[in-house]
Design a protein around this motif. Structure first.
Motif, PDB file in Angstrom:
ATOM      1  N   GLU A   1       0.857  -1.182   0.000  1.00  0.00           N
ATOM      2  CA  GLU A   1       0.000   0.000   0.000  1.00  0.00           C
ATOM      3  C   GLU A   1       0.891   1.229   0.000  1.00  0.00           C
ATOM      4  O   GLU A   1       2.104   1.139   0.115  1.00  0.00           O
ATOM      5  CB  GLU A   1      -0.898   0.019   1.249  1.00  0.00           C
ATOM      6  CG  GLU A   1      -1.716  -1.232   1.466  1.00  0.00           C
ATOM      7  CD  GLU A   1      -2.927  -1.306   0.560  1.00  0.00           C
ATOM      8  OE1 GLU A   1      -3.221  -0.295  -0.116  1.00  0.00           O
ATOM      9  OE2 GLU A   1      -3.579  -2.368   0.527  1.00  0.00           O
ATOM     10  N   GLY A   2       0.289   2.393  -0.129  1.00  0.00           N
ATOM     11  CA  GLY A   2       1.070   3.614  -0.049  1.00  0.00           C
ATOM     12  C   GLY A   2       0.470   4.742  -0.860  1.00  0.00           C
ATOM     13  O   GLY A   2      -0.503   4.566  -1.609  1.00  0.00           O
ATOM     14  N   ALA A   3       1.089   5.916  -0.730  1.00  0.00           N
ATOM     15  CA  ALA A   3       0.546   7.139  -1.330  1.00  0.00           C
ATOM     16  C   ALA A   3       0.447   7.063  -2.844  1.00  0.00           C
ATOM     17  O   ALA A   3      -0.409   7.710  -3.450  1.00  0.00           O
ATOM     18  CB  ALA A   3       1.412   8.328  -0.920  1.00  0.00           C
ATOM     19  N   ARG A   4       1.313   6.297  -3.476  1.00  0.00           N
ATOM     20  CA  ARG A   4       1.354   6.263  -4.933  1.00  0.00           C
ATOM     21  C   ARG A   4       0.622   5.073  -5.537  1.00  0.00           C
ATOM     22  O   ARG A   4       0.539   4.953  -6.756  1.00  0.00           O
ATOM     23  CB  ARG A   4       2.815   6.230  -5.403  1.00  0.00           C
ATOM     24  CG  ARG A   4       3.588   7.506  -5.167  1.00  0.00           C
ATOM     25  CD  ARG A   4       3.221   8.552  -6.207  1.00  0.00           C
ATOM     26  NE  ARG A   4       3.475   8.055  -7.559  1.00  0.00           N
ATOM     27  CZ  ARG A   4       2.850   8.486  -8.651  1.00  0.00           C
ATOM     28  NH1 ARG A   4       1.903   9.399  -8.539  1.00  0.00           N
ATOM     29  NH2 ARG A   4       3.142   7.994  -9.843  1.00  0.00           N
ATOM     30  N   ARG A   5       0.069   4.201  -4.723  1.00  0.00           N
ATOM     31  CA  ARG A   5      -0.478   2.948  -5.255  1.00  0.00           C
ATOM     32  C   ARG A   5      -1.600   3.174  -6.262  1.00  0.00           C
ATOM     33  O   ARG A   5      -1.580   2.599  -7.363  1.00  0.00           O
ATOM     34  CB  ARG A   5      -0.973   2.049  -4.128  1.00  0.00           C
ATOM     35  CG  ARG A   5      -1.437   0.671  -4.623  1.00  0.00           C
ATOM     36  CD  ARG A   5      -1.789  -0.263  -3.468  1.00  0.00           C
ATOM     37  NE  ARG A   5      -2.034  -1.601  -3.947  1.00  0.00           N
ATOM     38  CZ  ARG A   5      -3.226  -2.071  -4.295  1.00  0.00           C
ATOM     39  NH1 ARG A   5      -4.291  -1.275  -4.223  1.00  0.00           N
ATOM     40  NH2 ARG A   5      -3.367  -3.314  -4.714  1.00  0.00           N
ATOM     41  N   ASP A   6      -2.577   3.990  -5.924  1.00  0.00           N
ATOM     42  CA  ASP A   6      -3.701   4.200  -6.833  1.00  0.00           C
ATOM     43  C   ASP A   6      -3.244   4.800  -8.153  1.00  0.00           C
ATOM     44  O   ASP A   6      -3.723   4.414  -9.227  1.00  0.00           O
ATOM     45  CB  ASP A   6      -4.753   5.101  -6.177  1.00  0.00           C
ATOM     46  CG  ASP A   6      -5.464   4.418  -5.021  1.00  0.00           C
ATOM     47  OD1 ASP A   6      -5.393   3.177  -4.918  1.00  0.00           O
ATOM     48  OD2 ASP A   6      -6.096   5.131  -4.214  1.00  0.00           O
ATOM     49  N   ALA A   7      -2.308   5.753  -8.077  1.00  0.00           N
ATOM     50  CA  ALA A   7      -1.795   6.369  -9.303  1.00  0.00           C
ATOM     51  C   ALA A   7      -1.025   5.358 -10.153  1.00  0.00           C
ATOM     52  O   ALA A   7      -1.102   5.374 -11.391  1.00  0.00           O
ATOM     53  CB  ALA A   7      -0.896   7.553  -8.956  1.00  0.00           C
ATOM     54  N   LEU A   8      -0.293   4.468  -9.498  1.00  0.00           N
ATOM     55  CA  LEU A   8       0.449   3.438 -10.231  1.00  0.00           C
ATOM     56  C   LEU A   8      -0.502   2.473 -10.933  1.00  0.00           C
ATOM     57  O   LEU A   8      -0.273   2.092 -12.092  1.00  0.00           O
ATOM     58  CB  LEU A   8       1.366   2.675  -9.273  1.00  0.00           C
ATOM     59  CG  LEU A   8       2.566   3.452  -8.717  1.00  0.00           C
ATOM     60  CD1 LEU A   8       3.175   2.714  -7.538  1.00  0.00           C
ATOM     61  CD2 LEU A   8       3.613   3.676  -9.802  1.00  0.00           C
ATOM     62  N   ILE A   9      -1.568   2.087 -10.256  1.00  0.00           N
ATOM     63  CA  ILE A   9      -2.552   1.197 -10.869  1.00  0.00           C
ATOM     64  C   ILE A   9      -3.195   1.875 -12.078  1.00  0.00           C
ATOM     65  O   ILE A   9      -3.349   1.267 -13.151  1.00  0.00           O
ATOM     66  CB  ILE A   9      -3.617   0.780  -9.845  1.00  0.00           C
ATOM     67  CG1 ILE A   9      -2.987  -0.117  -8.770  1.00  0.00           C
ATOM     68  CG2 ILE A   9      -4.775   0.059 -10.522  1.00  0.00           C
ATOM     69  CD1 ILE A   9      -3.924  -0.452  -7.623  1.00  0.00           C
TER      70      ILE A   9
END
Length: 410
Positions: free
Chosen positions: A265-273
């Protein structure tokens, strides 16, 4: 000896600070000492309380002989600098008051990376007239500047002054890297009170095990060559580089059976997906974080471990703790980090280095190692042999020796 330890991460959270604190405290209890940990309700990294817990003013439990006191805090996931700071400050206040009610500690430890926890430990130690120990896991706030999370230079300067104040007031500083120690000495901190106890690995938990066939089938990875990143998907980790490498691997016939697994998990996860979908990457699999007890199963299905940080001078002083887990598992490493971490990986012959944020070099390294099973086996054996130097039981004993040398009253 009664050790009071303040940390805002503790199991069932499974990140590196939580694991280090728990495993050290467990060994200190086994050695006959009392340990009280003050922490908050488990909520990392999403800022949501784990099932079975509540965000209460005070709750207590016993874990592996450790008395764990959980206090209320404002909880924030990765919702911006201001909310995260409010999260940190609220635990500082709650943790400080909770520490005042802990009877007769002999030493009080506060751990970073966010040093508001250390502020609470220092204040409690000052009132109780006990030694304050600063466990330094990160040069904070420099790490915030390195990832561009704070632009206000006056605020940064104020926080830096507070940081130096804590270093000077500490009876001892326990740093996780030699680079951090050199940094502090260069800024005028007395080197005789700075001790290095690196991160390590619980070799009973992280050891070579066969690939988990059920997990491979579940993730549709049977017959694939799997390179994986397991850990926080944060601003510091530069995981866009892994997606850029995946683009190159997907376009290369040699990479037809290569898959990249990103777990965490983490701050960039959604953007990476979202970016992975936009790039139409069929060779990248995202998986949510799993409980600490499950992590070894996921390491087991990897052929290569990918460890990466952004290309900045500050991160040459960092040693990602997952290096030691990979070595314990006998898992070959492709490391996109320079400095002290690189020295450990190359010195142990547990993996190879690539330039941070260089997707082409990363993709080629994966393909090159995929074609050399003998080299992979040699890395696996070398890493496992070297991991014994980083056994958590030994390292906990080294830190305990430091604590035992401190005067009981300050």
């Amino acid at each position: 000896m009664h050790i009071l330890f303040l940390t805002d991460n503790f199991p069932p959270e499974s990140n590196a600070p939580a694991s280090r604190t728990f495993e050290h405290a467990r060994e200190w209890v086994a050695a006959g000492h009392r340990v009280t940990v003050i922490t908050c309700a488990p909520n990392f990294p999403r800022g949501k309380v784990y099932q079975g817990y509540r965000n209460k003013v005070w709750q207590s439990e016993t874990m592996a002989g450790i008395r764990v006191v959980r206090v209320w805090s404002f909880m924030s996931g990765n919702e911006g600098f201001a909310l995260r700071t409010l999260d940190f400050v609220s635990f500082m206040v709650s943790g400080f008051f909770a520490a005042l009610f802990v009877r007769k500690p002999d030493v009080i430890i506060g751990t970073s990376p966010q040093f508001f926890t250390a502020v609470a430990a220092w204040a409690a130690a000052a009132i109780k007239r006990k030694p304050f120990v600063f466990e330094l896991r990160d040069i904070w706030p420099d790490s915030i500047r390195a990832v561009g999370a704070m632009q206000n230079s006056r605020l940064f300067d104020a926080i830096e002054k507070l940081e130096l104040f804590l270093y000077r007031r500490a009876a001892a500083i326990v740093s996780v890297t030699h680079s951090f120690k050199r940094n502090l000495i260069s800024r005028g901190i007395d080197g005789t009170k700075i001790h290095v106890v690196t991160n390590g690995v619980d070799l009973d938990r992280f050891r070579p095990i066969p690939k988990d066939a059920n997990l491979e089938a579940e993730l549709n990875l049977a017959g694939c060559f799997v390179a994986g990143y397991i850990g926080t998907h944060g601003m510091a980790h530069g995981l866009d580089t892994l997606l850029d490498a995946a683009v190159l691997l997907q376009a290369d016939p040699r990479g037809a059976d290569v898959r990249l697994l990103l777990l965490g998990e983490g701050a960039r996860r959604d953007a990476l997906i979202a970016r992975s979908r936009a790039l139409d990457l069929t060779n990248v699999i995202f998986h949510v974080a799993v409980p600490r007890g499950e992590v070894a199963r996921y390491w087991s299905i990897l052929d290569l471990a990918l460890i990466h940080l952004r290309k900045t001078d500050l991160f040459t002083t960092v040693i990602p703790s997952k290096i030691f887990e990979c070595m314990g598992m006998g898992l070959p490493i492709v490391l996109g980090v320079r400095g002290e971490a690189a020295e450990i990986v190359t010195g142990s012959r547990a993996g190879i280095l690539v330039e941070p944020e260089n997707a082409a070099e990363l993709a080629e390294a994966i393909l090159d190692l995929k074609s050399q099973p003998r080299v992979l086996q040699e890395m696996s054996s070398a890493g496992r042999s070297s991991s014994e130097r980083f056994d958590r039981t030994f390292l906990a004993g080294e830190m305990l020796k430091i604590l035992q040398t401190l005067p009981r009253r300050r």
